[in-house]
Design a protein around this motif. Structure first.
Motif, mmCIF file in Angstrom:
data_model
loop_
_atom_site.group_PDB
_atom_site.id
_atom_site.type_symbol
_atom_site.label_atom_id
_atom_site.label_comp_id
_atom_site.label_asym_id
_atom_site.label_seq_id
_atom_site.Cartn_x
_atom_site.Cartn_y
_atom_site.Cartn_z
ATOM 1 N N TRP A 180 0.888 -1.091 -0.089
ATOM 2 C CA TRP A 180 -0.136 -0.109 -0.112
ATOM 3 C C TRP A 180 0.856 1.216 -0.173
ATOM 4 C CZ3 TRP A 180 -1.896 -4.591 1.371
ATOM 5 C CH2 TRP A 180 -2.913 -4.776 1.258
ATOM 6 N N ALA A 181 0.682 2.029 -1.110
ATOM 7 C CA ALA A 181 1.519 3.109 -1.132
ATOM 8 C C ALA A 181 1.150 4.500 -0.647
ATOM 9 C CB ALA A 181 1.929 3.383 -2.718
ATOM 10 N N CYS A 182 -0.180 4.370 -0.033
ATOM 11 C CA CYS A 182 -0.994 5.568 0.331
ATOM 12 C C CYS A 182 -0.992 5.830 1.754
ATOM 13 C CB CYS A 182 -1.980 5.863 -0.474
ATOM 14 S SG CYS A 182 -3.198 4.440 -0.395
ATOM 15 N N VAL A 183 -0.530 4.588 2.558
ATOM 16 C CA VAL A 183 -0.896 4.648 3.951
ATOM 17 C C VAL A 183 0.537 4.647 4.675
ATOM 18 C CG1 VAL A 183 -3.271 3.476 3.913
ATOM 19 C CG2 VAL A 183 -1.226 2.163 3.884
ATOM 20 N N PRO A 184 0.567 5.339 5.988
ATOM 21 C CA PRO A 184 1.896 5.160 6.771
ATOM 22 C C PRO A 184 2.326 3.951 7.109
ATOM 23 C CG PRO A 184 0.169 6.433 7.918
ATOM 24 C CD PRO A 184 -0.552 5.916 6.598
ATOM 25 N N THR A 185 1.487 2.875 7.323
ATOM 26 C CA THR A 185 1.996 1.525 7.537
ATOM 27 C C THR A 185 2.873 0.712 6.637
ATOM 28 O OG1 THR A 185 -0.117 0.544 7.219
ATOM 29 C CG2 THR A 185 0.409 1.186 9.512
ATOM 30 N N ALA A 222 -2.639 -11.230 0.603
ATOM 31 C CA ALA A 222 -2.222 -12.247 1.557
ATOM 32 C C ALA A 222 -0.928 -11.267 2.278
ATOM 33 C CB ALA A 222 -1.846 -13.846 1.294
ATOM 34 N N LEU A 223 -1.112 -10.979 3.404
ATOM 35 C CA LEU A 223 0.014 -10.005 3.849
ATOM 36 C C LEU A 223 1.332 -10.958 4.363
ATOM 37 C CD1 LEU A 223 -1.845 -7.682 6.397
ATOM 38 C CD2 LEU A 223 -1.190 -7.380 4.223
ATOM 39 N N ASP A 224 2.588 -10.408 4.171
ATOM 40 C CA ASP A 224 3.616 -11.066 4.463
ATOM 41 C C ASP A 224 3.684 -11.082 5.896
ATOM 42 O OD1 ASP A 224 6.618 -10.842 5.103
ATOM 43 O OD2 ASP A 224 6.738 -11.560 3.188
ATOM 44 N N GLU A 225 4.373 -12.094 6.705
ATOM 45 C CA GLU A 225 4.493 -12.108 8.130
ATOM 46 C C GLU A 225 5.203 -10.911 8.686
ATOM 47 O OE1 GLU A 225 6.039 -15.894 9.160
ATOM 48 O OE2 GLU A 225 4.279 -17.073 8.324
ATOM 49 N N SER A 226 6.123 -10.217 7.886
ATOM 50 C CA SER A 226 7.018 -9.043 8.371
ATOM 51 C C SER A 226 5.970 -7.865 8.026
ATOM 52 C CB SER A 226 8.030 -9.014 7.433
ATOM 53 O OG SER A 226 8.997 -10.168 7.538
ATOM 54 N N SER A 227 4.820 -7.754 7.532
ATOM 55 C CA SER A 227 4.163 -6.726 7.363
ATOM 56 C C SER A 227 3.376 -6.023 8.600
ATOM 57 C CB SER A 227 2.869 -6.825 6.348
ATOM 58 O OG SER A 227 2.211 -5.909 6.063
ATOM 59 N N PRO A 228 3.646 -4.967 8.840
ATOM 60 C CA PRO A 228 3.028 -4.376 10.059
ATOM 61 C C PRO A 228 1.675 -4.803 10.748
ATOM 62 C CG PRO A 228 3.936 -2.522 8.782
ATOM 63 C CD PRO A 228 3.830 -3.663 7.854
ATOM 64 N N SER A 229 0.816 -4.993 9.943
ATOM 65 C CA SER A 229 -0.757 -5.379 10.296
ATOM 66 C C SER A 229 -0.538 -6.601 10.804
ATOM 67 C CB SER A 229 -1.565 -4.887 9.283
ATOM 68 O OG SER A 229 -1.915 -3.490 9.310
ATOM 69 N N PHE A 230 0.426 -7.772 10.053
ATOM 70 C CA PHE A 230 0.204 -9.022 10.289
ATOM 71 C C PHE A 230 0.483 -9.157 12.025
ATOM 72 C CE2 PHE A 230 1.567 -13.398 10.310
ATOM 73 C CZ PHE A 230 0.954 -13.933 9.468
ATOM 74 N N ALA A 231 1.451 -8.554 12.631
ATOM 75 C CA ALA A 231 1.333 -8.557 14.095
ATOM 76 C C ALA A 231 0.190 -8.431 14.762
ATOM 77 C CB ALA A 231 2.406 -7.709 14.406
ATOM 78 N N ASP A 232 -0.730 -7.688 14.407
ATOM 79 C CA ASP A 232 -1.932 -7.208 14.975
ATOM 80 C C ASP A 232 -3.016 -8.560 14.647
ATOM 81 O OD1 ASP A 232 -1.011 -5.187 16.114
ATOM 82 O OD2 ASP A 232 -1.572 -4.070 14.283
ATOM 83 N N TRP A 280 -8.253 -6.313 1.143
ATOM 84 C CA TRP A 280 -8.479 -6.084 -0.023
ATOM 85 C C TRP A 280 -7.399 -4.615 -0.484
ATOM 86 C CZ3 TRP A 280 -10.308 -9.271 -3.831
ATOM 87 C CH2 TRP A 280 -11.188 -9.977 -3.361
ATOM 88 N N GLY A 281 -7.032 -4.548 -1.351
ATOM 89 C CA GLY A 281 -6.332 -3.381 -1.844
ATOM 90 C C GLY A 281 -6.870 -3.155 -3.174
ATOM 91 N N PHE A 282 -7.286 -1.472 -3.199
ATOM 92 C CA PHE A 282 -7.912 -1.008 -4.625
ATOM 93 C C PHE A 282 -6.825 -0.790 -5.558
ATOM 94 C CE2 PHE A 282 -9.568 2.639 -7.036
ATOM 95 C CZ PHE A 282 -10.436 1.864 -7.763
ATOM 96 N N GLU A 283 -6.673 -0.981 -6.645
ATOM 97 C CA GLU A 283 -5.716 -0.713 -7.725
ATOM 98 C C GLU A 283 -4.764 0.404 -7.440
ATOM 99 O OE1 GLU A 283 -5.393 -2.563 -11.866
ATOM 100 O OE2 GLU A 283 -6.327 -0.498 -12.119
ATOM 101 N N ASP A 284 -5.592 1.574 -7.495
ATOM 102 C CA ASP A 284 -4.644 2.991 -7.219
ATOM 103 C C ASP A 284 -4.010 3.082 -5.939
ATOM 104 O OD1 ASP A 284 -5.654 3.753 -9.733
ATOM 105 O OD2 ASP A 284 -7.354 4.998 -9.026
ATOM 106 N N ASP A 285 -4.202 2.247 -4.823
ATOM 107 C CA ASP A 285 -3.876 2.406 -3.800
ATOM 108 C C ASP A 285 -2.277 1.420 -3.669
ATOM 109 O OD1 ASP A 285 -5.681 4.128 -2.925
ATOM 110 O OD2 ASP A 285 -6.774 2.528 -1.938
#
Length: 106
Positions: A33-38, A65-75, A81-86
């Protein structure tokens, strides 16, 4: 215990454009996701053309499918879902170098 992949719903639009445009991302590609701080990141595991319920964005939506190293995975969030423009591609060569991992580039 292994986490299960659970994909939130996306709604079908009333009218689908003809011809349908080509999707920007393909199954298996690494995106973030390019448009969010996480800057969550993962792999594309599904693609639908629809309208997401909360923002009514018409177009391609990608099940990630989030990577295990992705910030939200720890939560406990394993997919989204990701929208194409995001979304944007993660350079596979760059993600192998510690200083260029998606979680380090914000």
């Amino acid at each position: 215990m292994e986490k299960q992949l659970s994909i939130p719903p996306v709604t079908m639009p009333e009218q689908i454009p003809q011809p349908l445009p080509a999707p920007k991302f393909q199954l298996g590609q690494a995106v973030r996701w390019a448009c969010v701080p996480t800057s969550d990141f993962g792999r594309v595991v599904g693609v639908v053309f629809g309208s997401e319920g909360s923002v009514k964005a018409l177009g391609f939506h990608y099940a990630i499918a989030l990577d295990e190293s992705s910030p939200s995975f720890a939560d406990g969030i394993t997919s989204d879902w990701g929208f194409e423009d995001d979304l944007e591609l993660v350079d596979a060569r760059a993600s192998d170098r510690p200083s260029d991992r998606p979680e380090d580039t914000q």
